[in-house]
Design an enzyme around this catalytic site. Sequence first.
Site, PDB file in Angstrom:
ATOM      1  CE  LYS A 263      -3.608  -2.202   2.622  1.00  0.00           C
ATOM      2  NZ  LYS A 263      -4.258  -2.356   3.887  1.00  0.00           N
ATOM      3  NE  ARG A 264       4.336   0.508   4.245  1.00  0.00           N
ATOM      4  CZ  ARG A 264       3.386  -0.240   4.811  1.00  0.00           C
ATOM      5  NH1 ARG A 264       2.322   0.323   5.337  1.00  0.00           N
ATOM      6  NH2 ARG A 264       3.497  -1.558   4.844  1.00  0.00           N
TER       7      ARG A 264
END
Length: 494
Positions: A263-264
Amino acid sequence: MADSDVRVRFCPSPTGNPHVGMVRTALFNWAYARHTGGTFVFRIEDTDSARDSEESYEALLAALDWLGLTWDEGPNIGGPYGPYRQSERMADGIYADVAARLLQEGFAYHCYCTPAELEERREIAKAEHRAPGYDRHCRDLSDEQVAAYQSEGRSRVVRFRMPDRDWTWDDLVRGPITFAADQVPDFVLQRANGEPLYTLVNPVDDAMMRITHVLRGEDLLSSTPRQLALYEALGRIGVTDGSVPSFGHLPYVMGEGNKKLSKRDPESSLQWYRDEGYLPEGLLNYLSLLGWSMGDDIEFFSKEQLAEAFTLDRVSPNPARFDLKKCTAINGDWIRELSEAELVERIVPFLVGAGLVAETLTDRQREVLDAAVPLVRERMETLSQAVGMLGFLLVSDADFAIDEADATSQLTEDGRRVVATALEALESLDVWDAASIEAALRAALVDGMGLKPKFAFGPVRVAVTGRRVSPPLFESMEILGRDTSLARLRSACG
Ligand code: GLU
Ligand code: ZN
């Protein structure tokens, strides 16, 4: 009305920003519903008040809207099994009621262990090479033990009593999967403060919403045995008729260096694609290739064509590699799929964002874009590139600036001489169109000065467009008009 019994769901938790892995899951569920003529249920799993946010909820709705993935039941439209936000269902007491019945019927029990005690026993189990899961300490407490814990003021969670057997299902993507009994310890359904956990709310809602096919990421595979067991119990206490959905676990999406796309990672954020000017058509097309294939090497198709062709036997269990270059190339193909008028419409918000035009275009701006967009569409891969490619046509004289590096390399002393010659040749031009401009410049620079075209037109291009790379020069000058073109040439040789 749906013409099949298939009911699938997309049930994200509203934490953080929507990401591409999530979109892939939504897309596959949507496509399966549309392919089968079934129902696509959209449910929000927002029972974790510490992590969920309203902002993220809004972002999820906006994301599906932007992508055009319409839902048949869910937020805003409701449906026969609503509400579709778990926070509302929790407020209605649905989960507390199920937990109470599970307790009452002996499918669950209260556990009084403190986190410190659990941790200590886990360490001992590890040291003795036993399974580190919950050791069933509170499964069959006597009335005296319960009374003692309660008088100590201990809080208690609700745990599910896992039946002592192996768990097997025929995964729609991966085939038969078995978990041994000792791999699935008794798990917590409800916190001490009464908050239900994912382990309870997710299968309860799948059951109550009559979901027939659970298609979700491989990261959730280990929760499936617990859910199967809970389903069984829900059937026994009459929450369901005892039917159990089929499960299919979609492959991981891998990013750079063969690590799971996180997600980063910036390219995992859906918003990034919107900001860069990816088309929803292009992004959906690319994401559908992550773990699914149409066959016959067909890689360019609309979401309607996807729905038409989408069967689960074409979902692969192997990890899919996320390839931004390929995604971008497919997006470029989708840009060329748009009509010129449509492409202009889609570009405008990016020009507005860059401060080049106001939301309502002037006639002149519209004329410029209608003329210029055909010149760049072959090379465009994202809509935001229009800002760099077309900015020089829209920018005011005061704001026009030449790229510094390009000026240094092209507008040397020799370069400025070329520009001066070009200016002279164009000042006397009768007709201002691309063909006449080209003829005049070739005569003056290539024939007259004996320059190779590259050296002849490079300085002129930088003077007029501000960059070494631009749309076709002569057409650009035609669109820009005589006055502005000559003014820019004049100021570049000064
Ligand atoms: N709310 C869960 C998640 O966001 C859904 C998991 C599932 O599809 O079962 O991961
Ligand atoms: Zn316990």
